[in-house]
Motif scaffolding. Structure first.
Motif, PDB file in Angstrom:
ATOM      1  N   ALA A  24       0.837  -1.200   0.000  1.00 29.19           N
ATOM      2  CA  ALA A  24       0.000   0.000   0.000  1.00 29.19           C
ATOM      3  C   ALA A  24       0.872   1.250   0.000  1.00 29.19           C
ATOM      4  CB  ALA A  24      -0.900  -0.010   1.225  1.00 29.19           C
ATOM      5  N   GLY A  25       0.499   2.190  -0.850  1.00 33.38           N
ATOM      6  CA  GLY A  25       1.232   3.455  -0.902  1.00 33.38           C
ATOM      7  C   GLY A  25       2.468   3.390  -1.774  1.00 33.38           C
ATOM      8  N   GLN A  26       2.745   2.234  -2.360  1.00 34.23           N
ATOM      9  CA  GLN A  26       3.949   2.101  -3.178  1.00 34.23           C
ATOM     10  C   GLN A  26       3.563   1.828  -4.632  1.00 34.23           C
ATOM     11  OE1 GLN A  26       6.884   2.688  -1.738  1.00 34.23           O
ATOM     12  NE2 GLN A  26       5.877   2.908   0.236  1.00 34.23           N
ATOM     13  N   SER A  27       4.547   1.913  -5.473  1.00 34.26           N
ATOM     14  CA  SER A  27       4.340   1.691  -6.892  1.00 34.26           C
ATOM     15  C   SER A  27       3.729   0.302  -7.132  1.00 34.26           C
ATOM     16  CB  SER A  27       5.692   1.806  -7.604  1.00 34.26           C
ATOM     17  OG  SER A  27       5.528   1.588  -8.961  1.00 34.26           O
ATOM     18  N   GLY A  28       2.721   0.261  -7.962  1.00 30.87           N
ATOM     19  CA  GLY A  28       2.063  -1.015  -8.263  1.00 30.87           C
ATOM     20  C   GLY A  28       0.717  -1.126  -7.596  1.00 30.87           C
ATOM     21  N   ASN A  29       0.596  -0.592  -6.378  1.00 29.45           N
ATOM     22  CA  ASN A  29      -0.677  -0.679  -5.645  1.00 29.45           C
ATOM     23  C   ASN A  29      -1.583   0.458  -6.092  1.00 29.45           C
ATOM     24  OD1 ASN A  29      -2.600  -0.008  -3.357  1.00 29.45           O
ATOM     25  ND2 ASN A  29      -1.740  -1.947  -2.640  1.00 29.45           N
ATOM     26  N   ASP A  30      -2.804   0.122  -6.477  1.00 31.26           N
ATOM     27  CA  ASP A  30      -3.755   1.127  -6.943  1.00 31.26           C
ATOM     28  C   ASP A  30      -4.869   1.276  -5.902  1.00 31.26           C
ATOM     29  OD1 ASP A  30      -5.546   2.734  -8.196  1.00 31.26           O
ATOM     30  OD2 ASP A  30      -5.826   1.464  -9.974  1.00 31.26           O
ATOM     31  N   PRO A  31      -4.898   2.408  -5.176  1.00 33.38           N
ATOM     32  CA  PRO A  31      -5.920   2.589  -4.122  1.00 33.38           C
ATOM     33  C   PRO A  31      -7.342   2.487  -4.666  1.00 33.38           C
ATOM     34  CG  PRO A  31      -4.244   4.294  -3.981  1.00 33.38           C
ATOM     35  CD  PRO A  31      -3.984   3.547  -5.248  1.00 33.38           C
ATOM     36  N   LYS A  52       2.698  -0.909 -16.949  1.00 34.91           N
ATOM     37  CA  LYS A  52       2.215  -2.242 -17.350  1.00 34.91           C
ATOM     38  C   LYS A  52       2.042  -3.161 -16.138  1.00 34.91           C
ATOM     39  CE  LYS A  52       3.329  -2.153 -22.150  1.00 34.91           C
ATOM     40  NZ  LYS A  52       3.875  -2.788 -23.320  1.00 34.91           N
ATOM     41  N   ILE A  53       2.868  -2.942 -15.136  1.00 34.10           N
ATOM     42  CA  ILE A  53       2.687  -3.728 -13.905  1.00 34.10           C
ATOM     43  C   ILE A  53       1.364  -3.341 -13.243  1.00 34.10           C
ATOM     44  CG2 ILE A  53       3.553  -4.007 -11.529  1.00 34.10           C
ATOM     45  CD1 ILE A  53       6.382  -3.976 -12.705  1.00 34.10           C
ATOM     46  N   ALA A  54       1.043  -2.049 -13.301  1.00 37.19           N
ATOM     47  CA  ALA A  54      -0.241  -1.594 -12.739  1.00 37.19           C
ATOM     48  C   ALA A  54      -1.406  -2.255 -13.475  1.00 37.19           C
ATOM     49  CB  ALA A  54      -0.335  -0.075 -12.822  1.00 37.19           C
ATOM     50  N   ALA A  55      -1.270  -2.381 -14.787  1.00 31.43           N
ATOM     51  CA  ALA A  55      -2.326  -3.020 -15.586  1.00 31.43           C
ATOM     52  C   ALA A  55      -2.456  -4.501 -15.198  1.00 31.43           C
ATOM     53  CB  ALA A  55      -2.013  -2.878 -17.071  1.00 31.43           C
ATOM     54  N   ALA A  56      -1.305  -5.150 -14.999  1.00 29.91           N
ATOM     55  CA  ALA A  56      -1.331  -6.569 -14.598  1.00 29.91           C
ATOM     56  C   ALA A  56      -1.973  -6.710 -13.220  1.00 29.91           C
ATOM     57  CB  ALA A  56       0.087  -7.131 -14.602  1.00 29.91           C
ATOM     58  N   ASN A  57      -1.640  -5.763 -12.334  1.00 25.70           N
ATOM     59  CA  ASN A  57      -2.211  -5.810 -10.984  1.00 25.70           C
ATOM     60  C   ASN A  57      -3.728  -5.668 -11.028  1.00 25.70           C
ATOM     61  OD1 ASN A  57      -2.396  -5.719  -8.121  1.00 25.70           O
ATOM     62  ND2 ASN A  57      -2.479  -3.481  -8.221  1.00 25.70           N
ATOM     63  N   GLN A  58      -4.204  -4.776 -11.930  1.00 23.56           N
ATOM     64  CA  GLN A  58      -5.655  -4.596 -12.037  1.00 23.56           C
ATOM     65  C   GLN A  58      -6.322  -5.903 -12.487  1.00 23.56           C
ATOM     66  OE1 GLN A  58      -6.944  -1.158 -14.173  1.00 23.56           O
ATOM     67  NE2 GLN A  58      -9.075  -1.815 -14.225  1.00 23.56           N
ATOM     68  N   LYS A  59      -5.712  -6.560 -13.449  1.00 23.37           N
ATOM     69  CA  LYS A  59      -6.294  -7.815 -13.942  1.00 23.37           C
ATOM     70  C   LYS A  59      -6.258  -8.891 -12.839  1.00 23.37           C
ATOM     71  CE  LYS A  59      -7.913  -8.949 -17.225  1.00 23.37           C
ATOM     72  NZ  LYS A  59      -9.374  -9.121 -17.472  1.00 23.37           N
ATOM     73  N   TRP A  85      -7.160 -13.161  -7.731  1.00 22.71           N
ATOM     74  CA  TRP A  85      -6.066 -14.152  -7.717  1.00 22.71           C
ATOM     75  C   TRP A  85      -5.740 -14.578  -6.280  1.00 22.71           C
ATOM     76  CZ3 TRP A  85      -5.368 -16.396 -12.091  1.00 22.71           C
ATOM     77  CH2 TRP A  85      -4.240 -17.171 -12.343  1.00 22.71           C
ATOM     78  N   TRP A  86      -5.993 -13.682  -5.326  1.00 21.14           N
ATOM     79  CA  TRP A  86      -5.846 -13.965  -3.904  1.00 21.14           C
ATOM     80  C   TRP A  86      -7.095 -13.435  -3.196  1.00 21.14           C
ATOM     81  CZ3 TRP A  86      -2.584 -10.909  -6.821  1.00 21.14           C
ATOM     82  CH2 TRP A  86      -1.330 -11.436  -7.147  1.00 21.14           C
ATOM     83  N   SER A  87      -7.235 -13.742  -1.929  1.00 15.56           N
ATOM     84  CA  SER A  87      -8.200 -13.020  -1.102  1.00 15.56           C
ATOM     85  C   SER A  87      -7.369 -12.308  -0.036  1.00 15.56           C
ATOM     86  CB  SER A  87      -9.205 -13.994  -0.462  1.00 15.56           C
ATOM     87  OG  SER A  87      -9.970 -13.300   0.499  1.00 15.56           O
ATOM     88  N   VAL A  88      -6.960 -11.086  -0.364  1.00 14.28           N
ATOM     89  CA  VAL A  88      -6.110 -10.321   0.559  1.00 14.28           C
ATOM     90  C   VAL A  88      -7.017  -9.539   1.502  1.00 14.28           C
ATOM     91  CG1 VAL A  88      -4.364  -8.506   0.750  1.00 14.28           C
ATOM     92  CG2 VAL A  88      -4.275 -10.113  -1.161  1.00 14.28           C
ATOM     93  N   TRP A  89      -6.799  -9.703   2.811  1.00 17.77           N
ATOM     94  CA  TRP A  89      -7.628  -9.005   3.802  1.00 17.77           C
ATOM     95  C   TRP A  89      -7.013  -7.663   4.192  1.00 17.77           C
ATOM     96  CZ3 TRP A  89      -7.354 -14.015   7.179  1.00 17.77           C
ATOM     97  CH2 TRP A  89      -8.011 -15.050   6.496  1.00 17.77           C
ATOM     98  N   TYR A  90      -5.719  -7.697   4.426  1.00 19.45           N
ATOM     99  CA  TYR A  90      -5.017  -6.446   4.771  1.00 19.45           C
ATOM    100  C   TYR A  90      -3.514  -6.661   4.679  1.00 19.45           C
ATOM    101  CZ  TYR A  90      -4.304  -8.551   9.446  1.00 19.45           C
ATOM    102  OH  TYR A  90      -3.941  -9.376  10.481  1.00 19.45           O
TER     103      TYR A  90
END
Lengths: 501, 313
Positions: free
Chosen positions: A316-323, A451-458, A464-469
């Protein structure tokens, strides 16, 4: 009165028994006394863990590459580096005039011997998976040849996989218990008690002395968090790997409090194709598992609120993570049930999952949530070391997985490369996802980040996971000392612990 | 007396054998693949297989056991699977820490427990006796770790008389060593003192009522000499409790070592369990059993010396 005298006499006797090694001037920033969570795994950098070994190893060894607070590789014993145009050869210039504590000079041959040792290491080898050869070009230059482009190698080297030891000790096989490096401190074996406290004295003539301002360092591995906190309260340590439950007292004490996300908590889904558990092959079921868990409530009740609520594996708050994506699966049990019904699992399904004491904290949450959805879970209890071997054989499991600050490393270690928690990466089985991941790994610079952001969105859309926090690591330090957390390290190296400016 | 000693020794050896064999097979059953804990999650299957071959895990279980057992018979517990250092050496480093604390705790328990038990027993239902009984109930009811934490908060954090954590070897500083083991020893001893005191108190009351005591008093013996006679006749039960306590304190030290971060046998056991370092676990188990056997043996000798009737058992 006699009792009072006896007590006074006892006080005097105790007070004059001797100083021992524990007395610390809390307001003296010349001494750094760290309360670490774990003992050092090994003094041999090829067998050491990155997690909590950083303070120990960075005291006695210099690395080729380190990381700054943002997770970017910075020069240390390697003063500069360049990649060939095809990105298959990394050339490193080495610092000259550096000697190991046994008097042996650091040069290209020493670097080659170390890198070959690290490449063969059970723990360090992960950084050099694509390395085919390491050669000395001249006395202060080396070349690392790669079988394929590897954007994570420099990051992993900086994370703690490029510590240089005296080649003589590598050959002798004595590194496990007796470290010989060129680092800013020397281990004082006379004052140290293995497993209890390690004392280090400053090397006066170290080439980077200014980065390491403390004259004496002591590291106390203390597993029990209450004991660590008591050691901090008593003044025995002045930096602590802290428990957020003591936050209020830390504020009252006027300590510096720093924290940063370190690991994501949730369900690691292994069987995205539904091979062993058909329901997981349906994206609606995986999405239902995302809607069903109330990450904020779990973080507050079980994680003392120390973390960030997000549904992604990028920090969170770093490159790749989209709030913006965090709203995608806002807690909604009805929606979860609806999706399960749409997928044909209105009555839930049966699943076996592994359990280990370290994950027992979250077991009731899973029981309760799965109960709401009609999912019947059978727990297979096992020890932690068996958990890491066996958990990936289950279709999904409760996980707490360390994160990386480098988005390429995150994509690689969470999605595309084999890890203990992801033994058979399945991204290639989803063509659209494979194209996005391949594109991201092939790109460079800002384009790669996009492009990593796009992959993260997909990945998030595919649940792909169930991330809680994402859970924080928290550090308390006396007001005269500041700690800068580094994502990827459970405890940062000594360069991240400095006197307050 | 010699027959009595031989019988006790044979019983001790049988116990040692049974526990060693049981521990070996239980440990191997509990940890399916020790290489995972030893090498970490990043190790490749080839690296894990290489380690398995190096430490002999690829051989039949009975062969592994026989190899270990042959070494153990001559006092060689092999090498740690984690760092390939001698198990004997690692135990030798950690054992003095635990023994320091446990022996100090036993000493405190013996001295204070005997004093309290004797005084309370000689004056039953006096104010002192009632205080001892009340304190006994309270201390017995309180969890040991809580008492440890109270001691730390009071004596380490508030008064700063003792360190909150850590261990100083006596070779480094005798005073530092004493300071580092004082709070852990008292943490262990407080619960044990009340048990010994209570046991001794009841025995003293019973012995005090016996005819021979009245006879001793009627012969004009001093109060001190009569008390010594009472103590000798009342002590077997308390001595047995003390011996049992010593063995119990050895295992109780695991918690205290965690609270005070002492690098003792408990900490080594904990770390070895987490890493799957079975040779260390086996070595610790055998050494612990040896201590149990020795303590029980010494107890039997002591009881036989105090009360000759015991020797005919």
């Amino acid at each position: 009165m006699n009792q009072f005298r006896a007590l006074a006499a006892l006080s005097f006797v105790v007070a004059t028994l001797g100083t021992g090694s524990w007395v610390v001037a809390q307001d003296a920033p010349t001494d750094l006394n760290i309360g670490n969570f774990l003992d050092i795994t090994s003094w041999d950098p090829s067998l050491a863990d990155i997690g909590f070994d950083g303070p120990y190893l960075s005291a006695v060894y210099d690395p080729l590459v380190a990381l700054d607070a943002a997770g970017k590789p910075i020069p240390v014993l390697a003063t500069a580096w360049t990649y060939s145009d095809d990105l298959l050869t990394l050339t490193m210039d080495l610092r000259t005039g550096v000697t190991f504590s046994d008097g042996v000079a650091f040069d290209a041959d020493a670097a080659v011997a170390n890198l070959n040792h690290l490449k063969a290491g059970a723990r360090s080898g992960e950084a050099y998976l694509n390395v085919t050869s390491i050669t000395a070009v001249d006395a202060d230059t080396i070349e690392i040849a790669l079988s394929e482009r590897d954007d994570t190698m420099l990051y992993l080297m900086g994370l703690g996989r490029s510590y240089m030891a005296s080649p003589a000790t590598i050959e002798a096989g004595t590194l496990v218990t007796a470290p010989v490096g060129s680092g800013p401190y020397l281990l004082d074996e006379g004052m140290s008690v293995a497993g209890s406290e390690y004392h280090f004295t400053k090397v006066a003539e170290h080439w980077d002395s200014a980065t390491y301002p403390f004259q004496n360092i002591a590291i106390f591995p203390i597993i029990d968090q209450t004991a660590r906190h008591n050691a901090m309260l008593s003044g025995q340590i002045n930096v602590n790997f802290a428990d957020p439950l003591n936050l209020e007292q830390a504020k009252q004490m006027g300590w510096n409090i720093t924290s940063g996300v370190s690991a994501w908590v949730g369900l690691q889904i292994v069987d995205h194709m539904g091979t062993t558990l058909a329901p997981l092959g349906d994206v609606r079921v995986r999405q239902a598992l995302n809607y069903a868990f109330d990450g904020a409530a779990i973080l507050n009740s079980l994680g003392a609120g120390a973390g960030q609520v997000t549904n992604q594996v990028f920090p969170a708050g770093q490159s790749g993570n989209d709030p913006a994506l965090n709203a995608l699966y806002a807690f909604n049990l009805d929606k979860a049930k609806e999706l399960l019904a749409e997928a044909g699992y209105a009555d839930g399904f049966d699943v076996s999952m592994p359990m280990s004491p370290i994950f027992a904290l979250w077991q009731p949450v899973v029981d309760q949530t799965f109960g709401e959805l009609g999912i019947r879970v059978t727990w297979d209890d096992m020890q932690m070391m068996d958990y890491q071997v066996n958990a990936p054989n289950y279709p999904m499991f409760v996980a707490l997985i360390a994160m990386d600050n480098d988005p390429v490393a995150t994509l690689a270690r969470q999605v595309s490369t084999q890890q203990w928690y992801n033994p058979a990466p399945q991204f290639a089985d989803v063509p659209e996802l494979k194209a996005l991941v391949d594109d991201a790994l092939a790109a460079v610079g800002d384009e790669q980040v996009a492009k990593i952001a796009a992959a993260n969105q997909k990945l998030t859309e595919l649940a792909w996971w169930s991330v809680w926090y994402q859970a924080d690591n928290t550090y308390y330090s006396v007001p005269e000392i500041a700690v800068t957390p580094v994502i990827g390290m459970m405890f940062p190296t000594l360069r991240s612990i400095q006197p307050t400016q | 007396m010699i027959g009595f000693i031989v019988k006790r020794l044979v019983a001790g050896i049988v116990l040692l054998l049974a526990v060693s064999i049981g521990t070996f097979f239980l440990a191997r059953a509990a940890i399916s693949d020790p290489t995972a804990g030893l090498l970490g999650t990043t190790a490749t299957p080839a690296q894990r297989a290489a380690l398995a071959a190096k430490i002999g895990l690829d051989r039949p279980l009975m062969v592994q056991f026989w190899d270990w057992f042959r070494g153990a018979l001559v006092g060689d517990f092999g090498v740690s699977w984690r760092n390939f250092q001698s198990v004997n050496k690692q135990i030798a480093i950690k054992l003095p820490v635990t023994l320091s604390v446990v022996t100090f705790a036993t000493l405190i328990t013996a001295v204070v427990g005997t004093a309290f038990g004797l005084i309370a027993g000689l004056r039953p239902n006096s104010l002192f006796d009632r205080i001892i009984k009340t304190v006994s109930v309270v201390l017995f009811a309180l969890p040991g770790f809580w008492i440890s934490l109270v001691l730390v908060v009071w004596f380490a954090i508030q008064l700063k008389w003792f360190p909150a954590v850590g261990y100083v070897p006596p070779a480094q500083s005798l005073g530092g060593w004493l300071r580092s083991i004082t709070l852990p020893a008292f943490s262990l001893a407080l619960g044990a003192i009340v048990v010994v005191a209570e046991q001794l108190r009841n025995e003293v009351i019973a012995v005090n009522k016996q005819d021979f005591v009245r006879t001793l008093r009627s012969r004009g013996l001093s109060r001190g000499r009569v008390t010594l006679h009472i103590l000798r006749n009342a002590s077997p039960a308390a001595l047995t409790v003390l011996a049992v306590m010593f063995v119990g304190l050895l295992s109780g030290a695991i918690v205290v070592e965690a609270i005070f971060s002492l690098p003792g046998i408990g900490q080594l056991t904990n770390a070895s369990s987490q890493n799957g370092d079975i040779p260390i676990l086996l070595g610790i188990t055998v050494v612990s059993v040896i201590f149990v056997v020795i303590v029980n043996f010494l107890l039997d000798i002591a009881l036989g010396w105090i009360n000759p009737k015991v020797r005919v058992r």
